[in-house]
Design a protein around this motif. Structure first.
Motif, PDB file in Angstrom:
ATOM      1  N   MET A  38     -24.826  21.462 -76.689  1.00 58.33           N
ATOM      2  CA  MET A  38     -26.120  22.138 -76.538  1.00 58.33           C
ATOM      3  C   MET A  38     -26.598  22.761 -77.843  1.00 58.33           C
ATOM      4  SD  MET A  38     -26.755  25.540 -74.332  1.00 58.33           S
ATOM      5  CE  MET A  38     -26.144  24.728 -72.847  1.00 58.33           C
ATOM      6  N   VAL A  39     -25.630  23.092 -78.704  1.00 58.36           N
ATOM      7  CA  VAL A  39     -26.009  23.752 -79.943  1.00 58.36           C
ATOM      8  C   VAL A  39     -26.028  22.769 -81.109  1.00 58.36           C
ATOM      9  CG1 VAL A  39     -25.174  25.975 -79.156  1.00 58.36           C
ATOM     10  CG2 VAL A  39     -23.615  24.453 -80.374  1.00 58.36           C
ATOM     11  N   ASN A  40     -26.057  21.497 -80.767  1.00 64.03           N
ATOM     12  CA  ASN A  40     -26.157  20.503 -81.842  1.00 64.03           C
ATOM     13  C   ASN A  40     -27.439  20.701 -82.631  1.00 64.03           C
ATOM     14  OD1 ASN A  40     -23.802  19.303 -81.106  1.00 64.03           O
ATOM     15  ND2 ASN A  40     -24.798  17.785 -79.755  1.00 64.03           N
ATOM     16  N   GLY A  41     -27.377  20.454 -83.916  1.00 62.69           N
ATOM     17  CA  GLY A  41     -28.577  20.456 -84.716  1.00 62.69           C
ATOM     18  C   GLY A  41     -29.084  21.832 -85.092  1.00 62.69           C
ATOM     19  N   ILE A  42     -28.267  22.883 -84.911  1.00 65.60           N
ATOM     20  CA  ILE A  42     -28.687  24.209 -85.351  1.00 65.60           C
ATOM     21  C   ILE A  42     -28.105  24.473 -86.731  1.00 65.60           C
ATOM     22  CG2 ILE A  42     -28.531  26.692 -84.899  1.00 65.60           C
ATOM     23  CD1 ILE A  42     -28.826  26.114 -81.983  1.00 65.60           C
ATOM     24  N   GLU A  43     -28.919  24.181 -87.739  1.00 63.21           N
ATOM     25  CA  GLU A  43     -28.467  24.362 -89.113  1.00 63.21           C
ATOM     26  C   GLU A  43     -28.864  25.748 -89.612  1.00 63.21           C
ATOM     27  OE1 GLU A  43     -26.769  22.220 -91.209  1.00 63.21           O
ATOM     28  OE2 GLU A  43     -26.415  21.089 -89.361  1.00 63.21           O
ATOM     29  N   ARG A  44     -30.061  26.172 -89.194  1.00 66.63           N
ATOM     30  CA  ARG A  44     -30.594  27.477 -89.621  1.00 66.63           C
ATOM     31  C   ARG A  44     -30.967  28.275 -88.368  1.00 66.63           C
ATOM     32  NH1 ARG A  44     -35.130  24.351 -92.486  1.00 66.63           N
ATOM     33  NH2 ARG A  44     -34.700  23.319 -90.504  1.00 66.63           N
ATOM     34  N   PRO A  45     -30.925  29.604 -88.467  1.00 64.57           N
ATOM     35  CA  PRO A  45     -31.200  30.429 -87.272  1.00 64.57           C
ATOM     36  C   PRO A  45     -32.509  30.074 -86.570  1.00 64.57           C
ATOM     37  CG  PRO A  45     -30.257  31.799 -88.985  1.00 64.57           C
ATOM     38  CD  PRO A  45     -30.468  30.438 -89.600  1.00 64.57           C
ATOM     39  N   LEU A  46     -33.567  29.755 -87.334  1.00 61.06           N
ATOM     40  CA  LEU A  46     -34.845  29.470 -86.672  1.00 61.06           C
ATOM     41  C   LEU A  46     -34.816  28.178 -85.864  1.00 61.06           C
ATOM     42  CD1 LEU A  46     -37.561  30.690 -89.208  1.00 61.06           C
ATOM     43  CD2 LEU A  46     -36.223  31.956 -87.531  1.00 61.06           C
ATOM     44  N   ASP A  47     -33.828  27.307 -86.135  1.00 64.57           N
ATOM     45  CA  ASP A  47     -33.697  26.082 -85.329  1.00 64.57           C
ATOM     46  C   ASP A  47     -33.493  26.413 -83.854  1.00 64.57           C
ATOM     47  OD1 ASP A  47     -33.889  24.642 -87.675  1.00 64.57           O
ATOM     48  OD2 ASP A  47     -31.749  24.167 -87.807  1.00 64.57           O
ATOM     49  N   LEU A  48     -32.788  27.510 -83.577  1.00 61.99           N
ATOM     50  CA  LEU A  48     -32.572  27.872 -82.167  1.00 61.99           C
ATOM     51  C   LEU A  48     -33.893  28.289 -81.526  1.00 61.99           C
ATOM     52  CD1 LEU A  48     -30.847  28.436 -79.676  1.00 61.99           C
ATOM     53  CD2 LEU A  48     -30.333  30.692 -80.599  1.00 61.99           C
ATOM     54  N   LEU A  49     -34.708  29.041 -82.284  1.00 62.80           N
ATOM     55  CA  LEU A  49     -36.010  29.437 -81.723  1.00 62.80           C
ATOM     56  C   LEU A  49     -36.883  28.209 -81.507  1.00 62.80           C
ATOM     57  CD1 LEU A  49     -36.765  32.727 -83.677  1.00 62.80           C
ATOM     58  CD2 LEU A  49     -35.454  32.361 -81.579  1.00 62.80           C
ATOM     59  N   ASN A  50     -36.822  27.276 -82.447  1.00 65.86           N
ATOM     60  CA  ASN A  50     -37.616  26.060 -82.326  1.00 65.86           C
ATOM     61  C   ASN A  50     -37.204  25.252 -81.086  1.00 65.86           C
ATOM     62  OD1 ASN A  50     -39.814  24.996 -83.771  1.00 65.86           O
ATOM     63  ND2 ASN A  50     -38.561  23.226 -84.374  1.00 65.86           N
ATOM     64  N   ALA A  51     -35.903  25.186 -80.867  1.00 63.37           N
ATOM     65  CA  ALA A  51     -35.379  24.441 -79.712  1.00 63.37           C
ATOM     66  C   ALA A  51     -35.693  25.145 -78.400  1.00 63.37           C
ATOM     67  CB  ALA A  51     -33.862  24.261 -79.868  1.00 63.37           C
ATOM     68  N   SER A  52     -36.072  26.437 -78.482  1.00 59.67           N
ATOM     69  CA  SER A  52     -36.336  27.219 -77.269  1.00 59.67           C
ATOM     70  C   SER A  52     -37.809  27.286 -76.901  1.00 59.67           C
ATOM     71  CB  SER A  52     -35.797  28.649 -77.451  1.00 59.67           C
ATOM     72  OG  SER A  52     -34.419  28.611 -77.736  1.00 59.67           O
ATOM     73  N   LYS A  53     -38.664  26.648 -77.691  1.00 56.49           N
ATOM     74  CA  LYS A  53     -40.103  26.663 -77.398  1.00 56.49           C
ATOM     75  C   LYS A  53     -40.370  26.039 -76.043  1.00 56.49           C
ATOM     76  CE  LYS A  53     -42.771  26.824 -81.677  1.00 56.49           C
ATOM     77  NZ  LYS A  53     -43.633  25.992 -82.544  1.00 56.49           N
ATOM     78  N   GLY A  54     -41.187  26.731 -75.242  1.00 57.90           N
ATOM     79  CA  GLY A  54     -41.525  26.226 -73.916  1.00 57.90           C
ATOM     80  C   GLY A  54     -40.481  26.587 -72.871  1.00 57.90           C
ATOM     81  N   LYS A  55     -39.427  27.282 -73.321  1.00 58.71           N
ATOM     82  CA  LYS A  55     -38.360  27.655 -72.382  1.00 58.71           C
ATOM     83  C   LYS A  55     -38.308  29.167 -72.222  1.00 58.71           C
ATOM     84  CE  LYS A  55     -35.757  23.577 -73.644  1.00 58.71           C
ATOM     85  NZ  LYS A  55     -34.717  23.107 -74.578  1.00 58.71           N
ATOM     86  N   GLU A  56     -37.591  29.610 -71.195  1.00 60.05           N
ATOM     87  CA  GLU A  56     -37.473  31.047 -70.972  1.00 60.05           C
ATOM     88  C   GLU A  56     -36.455  31.667 -71.922  1.00 60.05           C
ATOM     89  OE1 GLU A  56     -36.047  33.543 -67.180  1.00 60.05           O
ATOM     90  OE2 GLU A  56     -38.118  32.832 -67.096  1.00 60.05           O
ATOM     91  N   VAL A  57     -36.832  32.799 -72.503  1.00 56.04           N
ATOM     92  CA  VAL A  57     -35.913  33.538 -73.392  1.00 56.04           C
ATOM     93  C   VAL A  57     -35.865  34.996 -72.955  1.00 56.04           C
ATOM     94  CG1 VAL A  57     -36.323  32.059 -75.409  1.00 56.04           C
ATOM     95  CG2 VAL A  57     -37.744  34.098 -75.074  1.00 56.04           C
ATOM     96  N   MET A  58     -34.785  35.649 -73.357  1.00 57.78           N
ATOM     97  CA  MET A  58     -34.674  37.095 -73.160  1.00 57.78           C
ATOM     98  C   MET A  58     -34.686  37.717 -74.551  1.00 57.78           C
ATOM     99  SD  MET A  58     -32.716  40.043 -73.105  1.00 57.78           S
ATOM    100  CE  MET A  58     -30.975  39.985 -72.681  1.00 57.78           C
ATOM    101  N   ILE A  59     -35.537  38.705 -74.757  1.00 61.11           N
ATOM    102  CA  ILE A  59     -35.659  39.357 -76.062  1.00 61.11           C
ATOM    103  C   ILE A  59     -35.290  40.829 -75.924  1.00 61.11           C
ATOM    104  CG2 ILE A  59     -37.271  40.013 -77.899  1.00 61.11           C
ATOM    105  CD1 ILE A  59     -38.808  37.478 -77.435  1.00 61.11           C
TER     106      ILE A  59
END
Lengths: 82, 82, 82, 82, 82, 82, 82
Positions: free
Chosen positions: A1-22
């Motif tokens: 699931m965490v494939n392709g996360i090279e930089r921290p913002l990659d996780l935010l990019n992968a989370s677009k359109g999905k539910e997040v908790m902030i």
């Protein structure tokens, strides 16, 4: 699931359109659908709910959050696996 | 309603001329018509009302708010859907 | 009255030579004539009065205020319309 | 074990894919696998656990942490040698 | 008296060699002769006196003040007109 | 012993590989061997010990400290001369 | 004595090799010989003594102080003229 996360913002990019908790400084949390973010970690959430210590405080709808007060952002799909 | 929000500032741009609710650090909120904003999230509100914990504290009229103290900005049209 | 406000600093520019109310972090306010400001929102007020919770605390005269501690700046002509 | 650490970020780089403990301002800690970081010390942790004063508070899963609130980051392999 | 103040730093420039009162975050004030300042609002005062809530706490003499903790700077010639 | 210290970072450079004491905001201190630092005063310590008010709280081992929370860094060889 | 102080850092430059008193945020002070400083107001003191409310708390020896927590720096030769 965490494939392709090279930089921290990659996780935010992968989370677009999905539910997040902030989590904000202080005890406030927001739960909502991540619509957009920028390098300052300003974000836009849709269907945002303001929580305090885990209980719903307010439905806020569409909202702009300044990055400055954010501690962490977690995709709900993983935070719900507890 | 959230179509076309690629970057967080797009939401602010789409909210120009409309009523927004702005939450500041501390328990202060402002409600007013969003007239202008910049990349520091400095904003100008017209017909601004200062609220504290949801009750009207003062009518401020036209006002300049420094971005630095802002936690979130929410268009009233969505925040009123509660 | 708010015609021509494209960017937040336009309001400050339109308020030069007029009375403004400035709210600082903490409960301090300043009322005075806006003489000058810069992009850091450093401002110079003339005939400045330091207020605390709405009551006069001190006449300060001409004064330089660092932008860093400012929450909002409101032209008195609108804030007096309450 | 600390060979080749010329700059502080070298330690973070050497800790990728390994368990780290992250101390935040306030008494919160996170333990998890370091997936990514950037020069602002924003980090992504996988299998993150939120701790408070050493006891598990929440399983958070995959999470993005803003560098701004971080005090220190310590690889678990060394912190477990107590 | 306020002629020629186009930018906030003009007031500081016009106050060189004169007595100023400087209010810091917290309740500390300094009174002294303004010798120098820079764009960070770092200042040097001569014959500086540290005040707390209006009473003399210490004579400090020549001193360097970091701009970061300054709220406002007021020329004494105007602040004494109360 | 202080020969050749032209700029503040020269002291940190001269302390590489030696024991230092680091005071953080709040009452936390770290003692450990200085491995690396950068211009943000981010540092890496080896054999780090977390102290609170002078008593050992935790052995942390190798650790990355963000410069942001650091008040002062003192080489132990001089701080032990008390 | 204050001849030649055009910019605030000129005072720090003129104080190199001399005793200074440094007031930090919170009630901490440092007294010591100013060895070096930079534009961030990071400083190195030799024979540093940590004071709290004017009484000696610790001899620290040679120490690096981050500019971020400094309120003011005063050459002892002037601060001792009280």
């Amino acid at each position: 699931m965490v494939n392709g996360i090279e930089r921290p913002l990659d996780l935010l990019n992968a989370s677009k359109g999905k539910e997040v908790m902030i989590q904000l400084k202080g005890e406030k949390q927001f739960v909502g659908t991540l619509m957009a973010f920028d390098i300052h970690i300003n974000v836009v959430l849709d269907n945002a709910k303001e929580m305090e210590n885990g209980t719903l405080k307010k439905n806020i709808g569409l909202t702009f959050l300044r990055g400055d007060t954010i501690i962490f952002i977690s995709p709900a799909s993983t935070s719900l696996k507890r």
